[in-house]
Motif scaffolding. Sequence first.
Motif: not given
Length: 823
Positions: A724-731, A755-759
């Motif tokens: 459902e969610l990929v979070v790329l907590s990076a610069c 395949g991630a629905q939201s990024v």
Amino acid sequence: MHRWGIRTLSFAMALALAGLACAQQPGLQEIYALNRQAVGLLEQGRYEQAIATARQAVQQAERTLGPDHPGLAAALTNLGQAYLAGGQYSEAEAPMRRAIEIGQSSWGMGPADLGALYNNLGTLYAKLGRLRDAEASYRRALGLEDRIGTPHLFVATWLNNLAVLYIREQRYQDAWTLAEKSLVLMPERTSADPAVAETFSLMGSLREREGQYADARKLLQWALDIRIRAYGEQHPVTATSLHNLGMVLEKGGEPAQAEPLLLRALAIRERLPADHPELGQSLVDLALHYQAVGKPQQAQAYFERAFVNLRARLQQYFGFMSEDDRLRLLDDVGYAFPAYFAFVLKNAPQQPGAVGTMYDLVLLRKGMVAISIRALQEDIAREGDAQALELARQLRERRTLMSNLQRRGITGEAIERLASESADLERQLARRSASFASRQQATQSRWQAVRDALGPGDAAVEYVVFDLPAPRAGSRSVVALVLRRADTLPRLVELGDGQVLSAALQDYRRRAGLDRQPPPPAASTRGFAEAMWKPLLPALGGARRVYLAADDVLNQVAWAAVSDGDALLIEQVELRLLSSTRELAAPRQPDAAARTAVLAGNIDFGSSKDGRDAFSPLPGTRDEVAALARLLGDASWQVTTLEGAHASERRLKAVRHPRVLHVASHGFFERRGTGTIALEDPMLRSGLALAGANTHGGPGEAGADEDGVLTALEASALDLRGTELVVLSACETGLGQIYQGEGVFGLRRAFEQAGAQSVMMSMWKVPDEQTRSLMTLFYGKWLAGVDKHQALRDAQLELRRQVIRDWGRDRPQLWAAFILLGP
């Protein structure tokens, strides 16, 4: 161009060399007759019948002659040429390549015939936009010139074909040199010979590009006269000359003389298959002609037919192409999209229905290649086909090796070989899945479906940035298509040209604190919101929630930072960012059933031997991961943390569709010409640093082992179906290279393809403290039941209030960097 494969004479000679006479072996005369019949049908332009006859010849030759006979090569070549002439490119390559394999090993194949096989394959590759492969094939053919002996008509043909390729690469002088050499090789040919017409046509094309329309017209008229005498009035080759001459007259300012020629060409081409590229070319050019002479109704009708043809072609071609092949194809045929958009911009008041057609085409074009690759990967994983899974494994292995080699500065033949092998694997995978064709046919997105998916207070906005055709070539236009639930047609809002867009982006960067240049005088330019948002307000009609799909450079705007001077945009309306508003009407993919989360952070990047580490430690990510793990755990989620040396590339690649994937690390996007390594592929210039990134990234030999850097190219092969969610907590994880119509090439594209629905990703560098605070606020709100888009908005506004308290003023660069893309 030599169009009809190996000459029948060569086939007879091959049999003689094999010590066989037609009367001495049953079935040989039948094969000979079938090949002659197939060639005759090709020469008459009866392509479908030629294909059927050539298939019969191949089947008979396989039964009678065996798998390695030059006679089978002749039949295969005729079949490949029939497919090529009939526009069935998906079927043409296999028989052509098989014929070459026979020719390379067969003692009965002469150098002229072997060269013809290479030439034919090169012609196919040129049609598909694989120009490097085409040139290699042509050069293999020309490499046989010395063995042929006497100057040969075939060599002249091969030179012409290579010259055509040079024209596409804008190597005009090289092309002219080859054309002159081609004429020298045909001294005994008369001015009535079709081979001479090929060279005249080529020279006419070159003169046209130089703006020498009178000379071009003369050369193309000669070519047309020859072809009419050789092939007749109704042959597709004659149609090519008619069309080319008509286009020169059009460009030379004689549209009245051009029109009948273009219509005659179309009348011939309408007998070709409905998805034939030459038919599509006629339809588009006639649409542009009628637009130029002020007949919008006729132009609209031809545009609509042209796009039916183009949709059918794309469905065919994407079924056997690699990703790069698809992008190159769109470079060749994609000019029809901005041409139509410019037509609608000019004629919308007289042709209001055209705005709906434009919206449909935007839905088709935006992210078309990315969608097709994602569909392919989903099909492979779902179907569980053993051979496809093995091909996918080999592809991942080669991408990893290519990433490692390039990031260590190793270039040259090894990289080119890996890239070629990867492309071949992608093509094999595409052939094993009909995903693009079947899904496009079943779910062709229409603007009405988007409208019907909107709620009462919703609106959809598609920004479109496109290049304008002649006479305004080199200029750009920016428009927005706005749609509300009650609308009977989308609304078209013109926003300005490329200069307006550039000035608006400069204002956006200044207001966000990203550009320290002084603001321009107030009267000299409009702000970003005034230029790109306020003109939409009448069409939005007070919508409370807006689904917004950006385009081109607007993809790199952090919309939370947009202000009209009085208030932030996100304080006035609820914005939801999408790659395309098509996503509103698409069937929702089910989320991963389990509440599973994978959190990577507090990563041990290691230390390089020379002490010049590319990636510094991020101690703040330890607290970030710990805080998020507590929040998720308290909400009864199953949490896996990857920290220290365990946050490795290998472990991350082994993750299988968690519901949430959160990576707190260094992200990067190396702009071309920056960094230590000059990388062409933007998917290799973007990535995430993982365990050991400093110890495995230096110069030296690389193998298939991981190097500690997950490039976007590698990330695109992750299995995130149902995530459902990929979070790329990076610069800077939202940055990348803009590709018109396809969005941003970088990590955002990679995780969407995976395949991630939201990024969720960042548009600039953000300090650890503010990133940690934002993530904690976001997860806390989302896990409490707030919609994730609303949760990010609320978290950013809360963090903004903290920043204002701490700094005494607003600093958007500390709180507005992250965007959430997806439904």
